[in-house]
Design a protein around this motif. Sequence first.
Motif, PDB file in Angstrom:
ATOM      1  N   UNK A 179       0.724  -1.200  -0.053  1.00  0.00           N
ATOM      2  CA  UNK A 179       0.019   0.075  -0.115  1.00  0.00           C
ATOM      3  C   UNK A 179       0.634   1.278  -0.185  1.00  0.00           C
ATOM      4  N   UNK A 180       0.493   2.424  -0.301  1.00  0.00           N
ATOM      5  CA  UNK A 180       1.190   3.548  -0.396  1.00  0.00           C
ATOM      6  C   UNK A 180       1.303   4.273   0.955  1.00  0.00           C
ATOM      7  N   UNK A 181       2.697   4.659   1.071  1.00  0.00           N
ATOM      8  CA  UNK A 181       2.961   5.267   2.314  1.00  0.00           C
ATOM      9  C   UNK A 181       2.071   6.469   2.912  1.00  0.00           C
ATOM     10  N   UNK A 182       1.607   7.155   1.976  1.00  0.00           N
ATOM     11  CA  UNK A 182       0.693   8.496   2.211  1.00  0.00           C
ATOM     12  C   UNK A 182      -0.763   8.040   2.350  1.00  0.00           C
ATOM     13  N   UNK A 183      -0.929   6.761   2.479  1.00  0.00           N
ATOM     14  CA  UNK A 183      -2.200   6.543   2.756  1.00  0.00           C
ATOM     15  C   UNK A 183      -2.934   6.994   4.042  1.00  0.00           C
ATOM     16  N   UNK A 184      -3.624   8.085   4.066  1.00  0.00           N
ATOM     17  CA  UNK A 184      -4.007   8.348   5.655  1.00  0.00           C
ATOM     18  C   UNK A 184      -5.402   7.885   5.808  1.00  0.00           C
ATOM     19  N   UNK A 185      -6.212   7.103   5.046  1.00  0.00           N
ATOM     20  CA  UNK A 185      -7.433   6.328   5.487  1.00  0.00           C
ATOM     21  C   UNK A 185      -7.745   5.231   4.353  1.00  0.00           C
ATOM     22  N   UNK A 186      -8.319   4.389   4.847  1.00  0.00           N
ATOM     23  CA  UNK A 186      -8.586   3.287   4.014  1.00  0.00           C
ATOM     24  C   UNK A 186     -10.179   3.520   3.405  1.00  0.00           C
TER      25      UNK A 186
END
Length: 398
Positions: A179-186
């Motif tokens: 997953x992307x390291x910048x993902x702040x929510x799913x």
Amino acid sequence: MFNMREKGILEYDQIVDLSSRSHHDAILINPGLPALYQLNTLRKYIDKTEKKVRQWTYGRRDRNKQNKVILLVGETGDGKTMMVNTMINYLLGVKFEDEEFYQITEEGEDVDQSQSQTSEITVYEVFVEENPTSLTIIDTPGYGDTEGYEKDREISEYLIRLFSDEEGIHYIDAVCFVMKSSQNRLSGKEHYIFHSVLSLFGKDIENNIVFLLTQSDGGPPTDALNAINKAEIPCRRDEDNQPVHFLFNNRQKEKRNKRYKRVLKSVWEMGDKSMDEFFTLMDEKNRKSVEMTLDVLKERRRLEACVSNLRETEKSELLHEAYISIMNLSKITLKADSAFTLQHLDFLIPRLKKEGKDEWIQNLEDLRKRGEEQKSKGALRYVMDYTGQKWNQFLHFK
């Protein structure tokens, strides 16, 4: 290795000549800096006539080498394909200064990244003569923008074939979520993907689950870790009780423009360091048999068959079998309250009421309550939208 800083800019023909001197079994497909190579592989289908589980082998198979088995999963566009190739280059011993990059995958760059590029499971086997460790990567199909429950069912069936076949896979060292390291929510879909994958595995796999975070700048992946923790995803945790994770940038194939070369070298070395840590982790003898996971997959198949047959008939034995299957799954699967299981409850509970199965109904209601928790809402909403079922009627959310 040829040093570009000392020799200056090469003409195109010179680049082709130098790039063709790879000491690996590969074909040059794009000369440049870095030169891009396609590894030559021996290819076959593990499941023979079905042709849904393919196996690509690089190098001479050597059963005496220590082998590591990794299963990769992720949403289309999060960098799973590049992660496969990053692992391969690490095993080959490729360094930034080599000015080359190898790929074992064959997905073209002109393919729409919003859609899955393959509907098959691909097992990559890599044997490098100079390396005492061999690598097996199970690459599951990514979830495209328009895919969901049917893709989940396909992957489940493919894994049954892979884990059951005599020539298939019988143990796993690591299950890696990309997953992307910048993902702040799913999103609801991403919640569903996690639910889907977790519900495929037995409870004994939890300590083998780690995260490979892409598009990282090298800083703390606070957003991604918060999203993982908020979703309460079962996984291996470090001494700070954070999900075990490794950082990658996925820019290895980018042209080595002089202006950005230092940055590109830095992120390459970050990836190498992460791979060092990742393979060190796998040396801890944490290997798991797929036996319990295979039981989960077969129980899922049994449950679906029961529910499907109940939609023609009202046979008590099928209803009872469906209930027993759900209870069995709750004991062995890593994600008992997954969207896969919960979507059947609204169908089964009214039928059990007709038979006066009060204790059974209470057990299913307890399972449904767990699904009503905030961490599961997104996944359930996604699967309900996908299957066309009415959300309010399913869990009575307000």
